[in-house]
Enzyme design. Structure first.
Site, PDB file in Angstrom:
ATOM      1  N   LYS A  71       0.807  -1.222   0.000  1.00  0.00           N
ATOM      2  CA  LYS A  71       0.000   0.000   0.000  1.00  0.00           C
ATOM      3  C   LYS A  71       0.846   1.281   0.000  1.00  0.00           C
ATOM      4  O   LYS A  71       0.462   2.268  -0.615  1.00  0.00           O
ATOM      5  CB  LYS A  71      -0.978  -0.011   1.185  1.00  0.00           C
ATOM      6  CG  LYS A  71      -2.086  -1.058   1.013  1.00  0.00           C
ATOM      7  CD  LYS A  71      -3.128  -0.966   2.105  1.00  0.00           C
ATOM      8  CE  LYS A  71      -4.190  -2.045   1.919  1.00  0.00           C
ATOM      9  NZ  LYS A  71      -5.277  -1.956   2.894  1.00  0.00           N
ATOM     10  N   ASP A 107     -10.110   2.555   1.720  1.00  0.00           N
ATOM     11  CA  ASP A 107     -10.339   1.937   3.041  1.00  0.00           C
ATOM     12  C   ASP A 107     -11.048   2.926   3.955  1.00  0.00           C
ATOM     13  O   ASP A 107     -11.826   2.529   4.837  1.00  0.00           O
ATOM     14  CB  ASP A 107      -8.999   1.525   3.690  1.00  0.00           C
ATOM     15  CG  ASP A 107      -8.432   0.249   3.081  1.00  0.00           C
ATOM     16  OD1 ASP A 107      -9.207  -0.535   2.506  1.00  0.00           O
ATOM     17  OD2 ASP A 107      -7.206   0.048   3.178  1.00  0.00           O
ATOM     18  N   GLY A 134      -1.043   0.421   8.520  1.00  0.00           N
ATOM     19  CA  GLY A 134      -1.727   1.097   7.417  1.00  0.00           C
ATOM     20  C   GLY A 134      -3.226   1.209   7.641  1.00  0.00           C
ATOM     21  O   GLY A 134      -3.825   2.263   7.374  1.00  0.00           O
TER      22      GLY A 134
HETATM   23  P1  NAP Z   1       0.109  -3.712   9.342  1.00  0.00           P
HETATM   24  O1  NAP Z   1       0.456  -2.398   8.715  1.00  0.00           O
HETATM   25  O2  NAP Z   1       1.000  -4.873   9.176  1.00  0.00           O
HETATM   26  O3  NAP Z   1      -0.110  -3.437  10.921  1.00  0.00           O
HETATM   27  C1  NAP Z   1      -0.305  -4.512  11.814  1.00  0.00           C
HETATM   28  C2  NAP Z   1      -0.723  -3.976  13.169  1.00  0.00           C
HETATM   29  O4  NAP Z   1      -0.991  -5.105  14.024  1.00  0.00           O
HETATM   30  C3  NAP Z   1       0.346  -3.137  13.882  1.00  0.00           C
HETATM   31  O5  NAP Z   1      -0.287  -2.162  14.657  1.00  0.00           O
HETATM   32  C4  NAP Z   1       1.030  -4.187  14.775  1.00  0.00           C
HETATM   33  O6  NAP Z   1       1.653  -3.654  15.914  1.00  0.00           O
HETATM   34  C5  NAP Z   1      -0.169  -5.006  15.196  1.00  0.00           C
HETATM   35  N1  NAP Z   1       0.243  -6.340  15.651  1.00  0.00           N
HETATM   36  C6  NAP Z   1       0.672  -7.364  14.881  1.00  0.00           C
HETATM   37  N2  NAP Z   1       0.975  -8.438  15.663  1.00  0.00           N
HETATM   38  C7  NAP Z   1       0.726  -8.061  16.940  1.00  0.00           C
HETATM   39  C8  NAP Z   1       0.836  -8.722  18.207  1.00  0.00           C
HETATM   40  N3  NAP Z   1       1.273 -10.002  18.294  1.00  0.00           N
HETATM   41  N4  NAP Z   1       0.495  -8.046  19.329  1.00  0.00           N
HETATM   42  C9  NAP Z   1       0.054  -6.768  19.258  1.00  0.00           C
HETATM   43  N5  NAP Z   1      -0.062  -6.091  18.079  1.00  0.00           N
HETATM   44  C10 NAP Z   1       0.266  -6.727  16.940  1.00  0.00           C
HETATM   45  O7  NAP Z   1      -1.322  -4.223   8.821  1.00  0.00           O
HETATM   46  P2  NAP Z   1      -2.551  -3.326   8.333  1.00  0.00           P
HETATM   47  O8  NAP Z   1      -2.522  -3.137   6.870  1.00  0.00           O
HETATM   48  O9  NAP Z   1      -2.646  -2.112   9.200  1.00  0.00           O
HETATM   49  O10 NAP Z   1      -3.782  -4.337   8.622  1.00  0.00           O
HETATM   50  C11 NAP Z   1      -4.264  -4.495   9.943  1.00  0.00           C
HETATM   51  C12 NAP Z   1      -5.536  -5.337   9.887  1.00  0.00           C
HETATM   52  O11 NAP Z   1      -6.546  -4.647   9.142  1.00  0.00           O
HETATM   53  C13 NAP Z   1      -5.342  -6.682   9.184  1.00  0.00           C
HETATM   54  O12 NAP Z   1      -5.991  -7.664   9.936  1.00  0.00           O
HETATM   55  C14 NAP Z   1      -6.036  -6.489   7.849  1.00  0.00           C
HETATM   56  O13 NAP Z   1      -6.558  -7.712   7.347  1.00  0.00           O
HETATM   57  C15 NAP Z   1      -7.150  -5.544   8.230  1.00  0.00           C
HETATM   58  N6  NAP Z   1      -7.693  -4.787   7.097  1.00  0.00           N
HETATM   59  C16 NAP Z   1      -8.995  -5.008   6.793  1.00  0.00           C
HETATM   60  C17 NAP Z   1      -9.566  -4.318   5.741  1.00  0.00           C
HETATM   61  C18 NAP Z   1     -11.007  -4.563   5.418  1.00  0.00           C
HETATM   62  O14 NAP Z   1     -11.442  -4.184   4.316  1.00  0.00           O
HETATM   63  N7  NAP Z   1     -11.771  -5.164   6.317  1.00  0.00           N
HETATM   64  C19 NAP Z   1      -8.815  -3.396   4.997  1.00  0.00           C
HETATM   65  C20 NAP Z   1      -7.483  -3.178   5.368  1.00  0.00           C
HETATM   66  C21 NAP Z   1      -6.927  -3.896   6.417  1.00  0.00           C
HETATM   67  P3  NAP Z   1       3.204  -3.211  15.890  1.00  0.00           P
HETATM   68  O15 NAP Z   1       3.245  -1.871  15.229  1.00  0.00           O
HETATM   69  O16 NAP Z   1       3.577  -3.193  17.319  1.00  0.00           O
HETATM   70  O17 NAP Z   1       3.925  -4.273  15.098  1.00  0.00           O
END
Ligand code: NAP
Length: 280
Positions: A71, A107, A134
C-alpha cells in the site's frame, strides 16, 4: 457474460493474494451488471511491484486494488494521488489512464460504510484505536473526517502510534499496549486495527467487563468473521461489527473507478460472501 478479448481488465495485487476475497466480490458485481470485464488476482513480490504495475498498465489494465504489503509502495509509484491517500500515507486503489497512474485510499470510505448501520454520534464518540499500521492510519483519518475529537491510540510498538498521532491526530492520547484494559471504561467506540485475530494468529484479548454498555466494537479482520474480539464484545452485549462490510465498502468505489458504472444492487451480497467464507 464470458469475458471477450475486449474485456476491461482490473485486479488485486498482494503478496500473498490467494486469501483475498476481492476477486469473488468483484465477480459477483461484474456478473450482475453483465459487464465484459475481468478481475484477476496478481501475486507480486515487493521487489517486482513497480515493474509489474507499470507492465500491467502498459498491457491495458485499467486499475488495481492493492493489499499487503504494497500500500505504501502504491502511493509512491503513482503520478497523482488524492489528498486523503497522501495524508494516510498509503493507497489501496490504483487507476490507470494509459501510463498515468492515480492513487486513492478507499479503506477510509469502506470503514465509514461499515459503521453506517450503527448510527454513531461521532461528535460525542470516544474512540480507542488499537493498532498503528496502514489500516489504523486510514481508520484514524476516517474518524477525524466525520468529527471524532476524542481519540485514544494504542499500539504494541508505541513509537509507531506516536508517529501516527504526529502525522494525523496530534490531539490523540497515547496508551501503552499493556494499559489498554485500563482505558476501556471511558471508551464508546473500540476498534481493532491490528492483525490480531486473523486466521492463524493470536486473538486480541480485552477485559470486556470493563466496557460500558452501549459501546460499539469494530474489528477490521474478516477472516474469520467471528474473532475473539467480536465474541467478547457480543458477550458483553455490545454492537459488534466485523470487517466484511469494510471490504465491501472499499470495493464499491474501486468497481466504479475500474468499470465506469455504479455497483449493481445485490440484496444478498453479504450473505453470499459469508457463505463463501464459511465454506472455505
Ligand atoms: P500492518 O500495517 O502490518 O499493521 C499490523 C498492526 O498489528 C500493527 O499495529 C502491529 O503492531 C499489530 N500487531 C501485529 N501483531 C501483533 C501482536 N502479536 N500483538 C500486538 N499487536 C500486533 O497491517 P494493516 O494493513 O494495518 O492491517 C491491519 C488489519 O486490518 C489486518 O488484519 C487487515 O486484514 C485488516 N484490514 C482489513 C480491511 C477490510 O477491508 N476489512 C482493509 C485493510 C486492512 P506493531 O506496530 O507493534 O507491530
Amino acid at each position: 457474460m464470458i469475458p471477450t478479448g475486449a474485456a476491461r481488465l482490473a485486479g488485486v495485487a498482494g503478496d500473498p493474494v490467494s486469501h483475498s476475497l476481492s476477486p469473488i466480490l468483484m465477480r459477483l458485481w461484474i456478473e450482475a451488471a453483465g459487464l465484459d470485464a475481468q478481475y484477476a488476482p496478481f501475486p507480486i513480490a515487493p521487489e517486482h511491484f513497480d515493474r509489474a504495475v507499470i507492465g500491467l498498465a502498459r498491457a491495458g489494465c485499467v486499475g488495481l486494488n492493492v493489499t499487503l504489503p504494497h500500500k505504501e509502495a502504491a502511493l509512491e509509484l503513482a503520478d497523482t494521488a488524492t489528498a486523503s491517500a497522501r495524508a494516510v500515507g498509503a493507497a489501496n486503489l490504483l487507476t490507470m489512464k494509459g501510463m498515468e497512474i492515480h492513487a486513492d485510499n478507499t479503506d477510509i470510505a469502506g470503514f465509514l460504510y461499515a459503521l453506517e448501520p450503527a448510527n454513531i454520534n461521532y461528535d460525542r464518540a470516544k474512540a480507542l484505536v488499537l493498532g498503528a499500521g496502514g489500516a489504523a492510519r486510514a481508520l484514524v483519518y476516517a474518524l477525524l473526517t466525520v468529527g471524532v475529537t476524542d481519540l485514544a491510540l494504542c499500539n504494541r510498538n508505541l513509537t509507531r502510534a506516536e508517529g501516527l498521532a504526529r502525522d494525523l491526530a496530534p490531539g490523540a492520547s497515547l496508551i501503552p499496549w499493556e494499559a489498554r484494559d485500563d482505558v476501556l471504561a471511558d471508551r464508546t467506540l473500540i476498534i481493532n486495527a491490528t492483525s490480531l485475530g486473523l486466521k492463524g494468529r493470536k486473538e486480541l484479548t480485552l477485559d470486556w467487563d470493563r466496557v460500558s454498555p452501549g459501546s460499539i466494537a469494530f474489528d477490521s479482520v474478516y477472516t474469520p468473521l467471528k474473532t475473539g474480539f467480536l465474541t467478547g464484545a457480543a458477550t458483553r452485549g455490545l454492537t459488534a461489527i466485523d470487517g466484511l462490510d469494510m471490504l465491501i465498502g472499499q470495493a464499491r468505489p474501486s468497481f466504479e473507478a475500474f468499470y465506469g458504472q455504479p455497483v449493481p444492487a445485490l440484496p444478498d451480497l453479504r450473505g453470499q460472501l459469508v457463505r463463501y467464507l464459511e465454506a472455505s
